[in-house]
Scaffold this motif. Structure first.
Motif, short mmCIF file in Angstrom:
data_model
loop_
_atom_site.label_atom_id
_atom_site.label_comp_id
_atom_site.label_asym_id
_atom_site.label_seq_id
_atom_site.Cartn_x
_atom_site.Cartn_y
_atom_site.Cartn_z
N GLY A 36 51.36 -20.51 42.63
CA GLY A 36 52.36 -19.39 42.80
C GLY A 36 53.24 -19.67 41.66
O GLY A 36 53.47 -20.56 41.00
N GLY A 37 54.61 -18.93 41.85
CA GLY A 37 55.43 -19.06 41.05
C GLY A 37 55.64 -18.28 39.78
O GLY A 37 54.59 -17.55 39.68
N GLU A 38 56.47 -18.39 38.89
CA GLU A 38 56.51 -17.67 37.40
C GLU A 38 56.69 -18.70 36.34
O GLU A 38 57.87 -19.46 36.60
CB GLU A 38 57.24 -16.61 37.70
N LEU A 39 56.00 -19.00 35.68
CA LEU A 39 56.08 -19.79 34.47
C LEU A 39 57.60 -19.62 33.76
O LEU A 39 57.97 -18.52 33.03
CB LEU A 39 54.99 -19.66 33.41
N CYS A 40 58.43 -20.72 33.82
CA CYS A 40 59.89 -20.51 33.32
C CYS A 40 60.26 -21.89 33.05
O CYS A 40 60.12 -22.72 34.05
CB CYS A 40 60.65 -19.66 33.89
N PRO A 41 60.83 -22.29 31.74
CA PRO A 41 61.05 -23.65 31.47
C PRO A 41 62.46 -23.96 32.37
O PRO A 41 63.60 -22.97 32.69
CB PRO A 41 61.30 -23.93 30.20
N GLY A 42 62.58 -25.09 32.81
CA GLY A 42 63.96 -25.55 33.85
C GLY A 42 64.17 -27.03 33.57
O GLY A 42 63.26 -27.77 32.74
N ASP A 43 64.91 -27.35 34.12
CA ASP A 43 65.40 -28.65 34.39
C ASP A 43 65.64 -29.35 32.96
O ASP A 43 66.65 -28.80 32.31
CB ASP A 43 64.58 -29.51 35.20
N ASP A 44 64.90 -30.53 32.42
CA ASP A 44 65.07 -31.05 31.01
C ASP A 44 64.28 -30.44 30.22
O ASP A 44 63.73 -31.11 29.10
CB ASP A 44 65.26 -32.57 31.12
N LEU A 45 63.35 -29.16 30.37
CA LEU A 45 62.55 -28.80 29.45
C LEU A 45 62.90 -27.29 28.78
O LEU A 45 63.59 -26.51 29.51
CB LEU A 45 61.05 -28.39 29.87
N ASP A 46 62.70 -27.17 27.47
CA ASP A 46 63.38 -25.99 26.74
C ASP A 46 62.31 -24.84 26.69
O ASP A 46 62.52 -23.85 26.70
CB ASP A 46 63.78 -26.17 25.47
N GLU A 47 61.07 -25.40 26.80
CA GLU A 47 59.76 -24.28 26.65
C GLU A 47 58.50 -24.88 27.38
O GLU A 47 58.49 -26.42 27.51
CB GLU A 47 59.53 -24.25 25.24
N VAL A 48 57.89 -24.14 27.94
CA VAL A 48 56.45 -24.44 28.74
C VAL A 48 55.51 -23.46 28.07
O VAL A 48 55.51 -22.56 27.92
CB VAL A 48 56.51 -24.31 30.15
N GLN A 49 54.36 -24.25 27.77
CA GLN A 49 53.21 -23.42 27.15
C GLN A 49 51.85 -24.12 27.54
O GLN A 49 51.90 -25.34 27.92
CB GLN A 49 53.37 -23.35 25.68
#
Length: 192
Positions: A142-155
Motif C-alpha cells: 500500500g501507500g504512495e511512492l513519495c520521498p521522505g525523511d532523509d531521501l530526496d528521491e525514490v525510484q
C-alpha cells in the motif's frame, strides 16, 4: 556468489577508541581500565564502564517486478546525493520488524510487508559510526511512492540494469547477491 557480511569504509582495526571524558552515569572524570579483555573508559567513582557498541539498524530490499527500490540521500544526510536501500536505525522501544516497516514508510511513503531476513551485516562506516544491520526482503502492500525523511528521491531500478552511484558497499553487495541467487532467506515472525 560469495557471501560477504563485513564492510569497512576505513581501517577500523587501526582506529583508536573514543574517549569518554566524563561518566554519563554520574559525571565523574573517566579513566582507562581493563574490562572484558579490553581497555575501556570507566568511572572510578561509580564503576560504570563505557562500552562502545555498534548501532543496530535495518535495511530493506523492496522487490517488485524484477526491480528494487532505491532512495537518493538528501542534502545534509550521511552520504548525501548517493543512493541506498531504505534503511535506518532501530529505536530503543521497537523491534527490528517494526523498525523496517517504519523506515520504509518514512522514507518512501509505501507500506510494506516483510517476507524474510536475507543477511546480517557489520558496517564500519566512520570511526564514530559502526552499524549492525539486519537486511530484509519485503514487498509493497500500500501507500504512495513519495520521498521522505532523509531521501530526496525514490525510484525503482531494474536488477539487470545499471544502478546509480551507491552510498553503501553493503547495499551493492546485497542487491547483486539477491539478483544472482534469488535467496529466499529465513521467514520472519508473522504475528509481529
Amino acid at each position: 556468489m560469495k557471501v560477504k557480511q563485513v564492510f569497512s569504509a576505513y581501517n577500523f582495526q587501526a582506529r583508536n577508541s573514543l574517549c569518554n571524558r566524563y561518566c554519563s552515569a554520574c559525571g565523574e572524570k573517566c579513566v582507562k581500565k581493563e574490562a572484558g579483555g579490553r581497555e575501556r573508559d570507566s568511572c572510578p567513582s561509580c564503576g560504570f564502564v563505557h562500552y562502545e557498541n555498534p548501532s543496530p539498524a535495518v535495511s530493506v530490499l523492496l522487490v517488485k517486478d524484477e526491480k528494487v527500490l532505491l532512495g537518493k540521500r538528501a542534502h545534509g544526510s550521511f552520504k548525501e546525493g548517493l543512493w541506498c536501500l531504505p534503511c535506518g536505525f532501530i529505536e530503543f522501544d521497537e523491534d527490528f520488524l517494526t523498525a523496517a516497516r517504519r523506515e520504509v514508510q518514512e522514507e518512501t511513503g509505501l507500506i510494506s510487508e516483510i517476507e524474510s531476513i536475507i543477511s546480517v551485516m557489520s558496517n564500519y562506516l566512520t570511526p564514530n559510526l559502526h552499524t549492525l544491520v539486519v537486511v530484509l526482503v519485503a514487498h509493497v502492500i500500500g501507500g504512495e511512492l513519495c520521498p521522505g525523511d532523509d531521501l530526496d528521491e525514490v525510484q525503482w531500478f531494474s536488477f539487470s540494469g545499471v544502478l546509480p552511484q551507491m552510498a553503501f558497499e553493503a547495499d551493492e553487495n546485497i542487491i547483486a547477491r539477491y539478483w544472482n541467487t534469488r535467496i529466499k532467506g529465513i521467514p520472519v515472525d508473522e504475528d509481529f
